[in-house]
Write a protein that holds these residues in place. Structure first.
Motif, PDB file in Angstrom:
ATOM      1  N   PHE A 135      38.805  85.508  21.532  1.00  0.00           N
ATOM      2  CA  PHE A 135      39.730  86.180  20.622  1.00  0.00           C
ATOM      3  C   PHE A 135      40.649  87.097  21.404  1.00  0.00           C
ATOM      4  CE2 PHE A 135      36.004  88.848  20.849  1.00  0.00           C
ATOM      5  CZ  PHE A 135      36.475  90.150  20.854  1.00  0.00           C
ATOM      6  N   ASP A 136      41.860  87.205  20.888  1.00  0.00           N
ATOM      7  CA  ASP A 136      42.869  88.099  21.429  1.00  0.00           C
ATOM      8  C   ASP A 136      43.092  89.204  20.405  1.00  0.00           C
ATOM      9  OD1 ASP A 136      43.193  86.383  23.589  1.00  0.00           O
ATOM     10  OD2 ASP A 136      44.954  85.394  22.747  1.00  0.00           O
ATOM     11  N   ILE A 137      43.454  90.388  20.899  1.00  0.00           N
ATOM     12  CA  ILE A 137      43.713  91.524  20.017  1.00  0.00           C
ATOM     13  C   ILE A 137      45.098  92.074  20.304  1.00  0.00           C
ATOM     14  CG2 ILE A 137      43.080  93.924  19.529  1.00  0.00           C
ATOM     15  CD1 ILE A 137      40.191  93.130  19.820  1.00  0.00           C
ATOM     16  N   ASP A 138      45.835  92.330  19.233  1.00  0.00           N
ATOM     17  CA  ASP A 138      47.140  92.972  19.325  1.00  0.00           C
ATOM     18  C   ASP A 138      46.996  94.359  18.701  1.00  0.00           C
ATOM     19  OD1 ASP A 138      49.769  93.874  18.979  1.00  0.00           O
ATOM     20  OD2 ASP A 138      50.538  91.829  18.722  1.00  0.00           O
ATOM     21  N   THR A 139      46.873  95.371  19.558  1.00  0.00           N
ATOM     22  CA  THR A 139      46.641  96.736  19.067  1.00  0.00           C
ATOM     23  C   THR A 139      47.851  97.282  18.314  1.00  0.00           C
ATOM     24  OG1 THR A 139      47.290  97.663  21.210  1.00  0.00           O
ATOM     25  CG2 THR A 139      44.934  97.293  20.836  1.00  0.00           C
ATOM     26  N   LYS A 140      49.046  96.801  18.641  1.00  0.00           N
ATOM     27  CA  LYS A 140      50.249  97.247  17.902  1.00  0.00           C
ATOM     28  C   LYS A 140      50.220  96.726  16.480  1.00  0.00           C
ATOM     29  CE  LYS A 140      53.155  97.845  21.930  1.00  0.00           C
ATOM     30  NZ  LYS A 140      54.203  97.275  22.761  1.00  0.00           N
TER      31      LYS A 140
END
Length: 161
Positions: A135-140
């Motif tokens: 999984f990838d996370i986009d904190t923005k």
């Protein structure tokens, strides 16, 4: 604290799944990821103890596996798996590849995109890579929705932006 450690360990085991995972139902594994990610999400304080609504279309490949999570605890809340509808407050929305960014800002909705192609990939993107689920996370994107993730979860992600 102990339950947080156990949940982090469980998530780490899912991330490090062996290549033999092909025997495991892909949808069940993805549903487990979504559940564990929800546990390591810092939800807005106004969420209270109402159910944690996981919105997913009944025709989505993950519908049945996510329904198995119905009633499981996420902190003080219980998971409720529902179809998205007008007036439904979605805490987690599971979207298909190529989905359009949801219009809601700051509402505390976690967008999870299953196998994103191009375009919007949500705050969390479930990605199959080398016969493993990652999984990838986009904190923005998460911040736009008014959410934060545990540092433990961020360390397990394949990519963090």
């Amino acid at each position: 604290m102990r339950s947080e450690y156990l949940a982090a360990t469980a998530l780490a085991l899912f991330v490090a799944a062996l290549p033999g995972r092909a025997q495991t139902d892909d949808a069940v594994l993805k549903a487990a990821y979504i559940y564990n990610i929800a546990q390591f999400t810092v939800w807005p304080a106004n969420a209270g103890t109402r159910p944690l609504n996981v919105c997913v279309a009944s025709g989505h490949a993950l519908w049945q596996s996510l329904r198995q999570l119905h009633g499981k605890p996420v902190g003080e809340r219980k998971v409720a798996v529902v179809e998205p509808a007008a007036g439904t407050a979605c805490d987690v929305t599971v979207l298909r590849a190529g989905a359009v960014r949801p219009a809601a800002d700051g509402t505390g909705m976690l967008a999870v995109v299953d196998e994103p192609a191009t375009g919007y990939a949500g705050a969390v993107a479930l990605v199959e890579e080398d016969q493993h689920l990652r999984f990838d996370i986009d904190t923005k994107e998460a911040a736009r929705a008014g959410l934060r993730f545990s540092s433990r979860l961020l360390r397990l992600a394949r990519n963090v932006r």
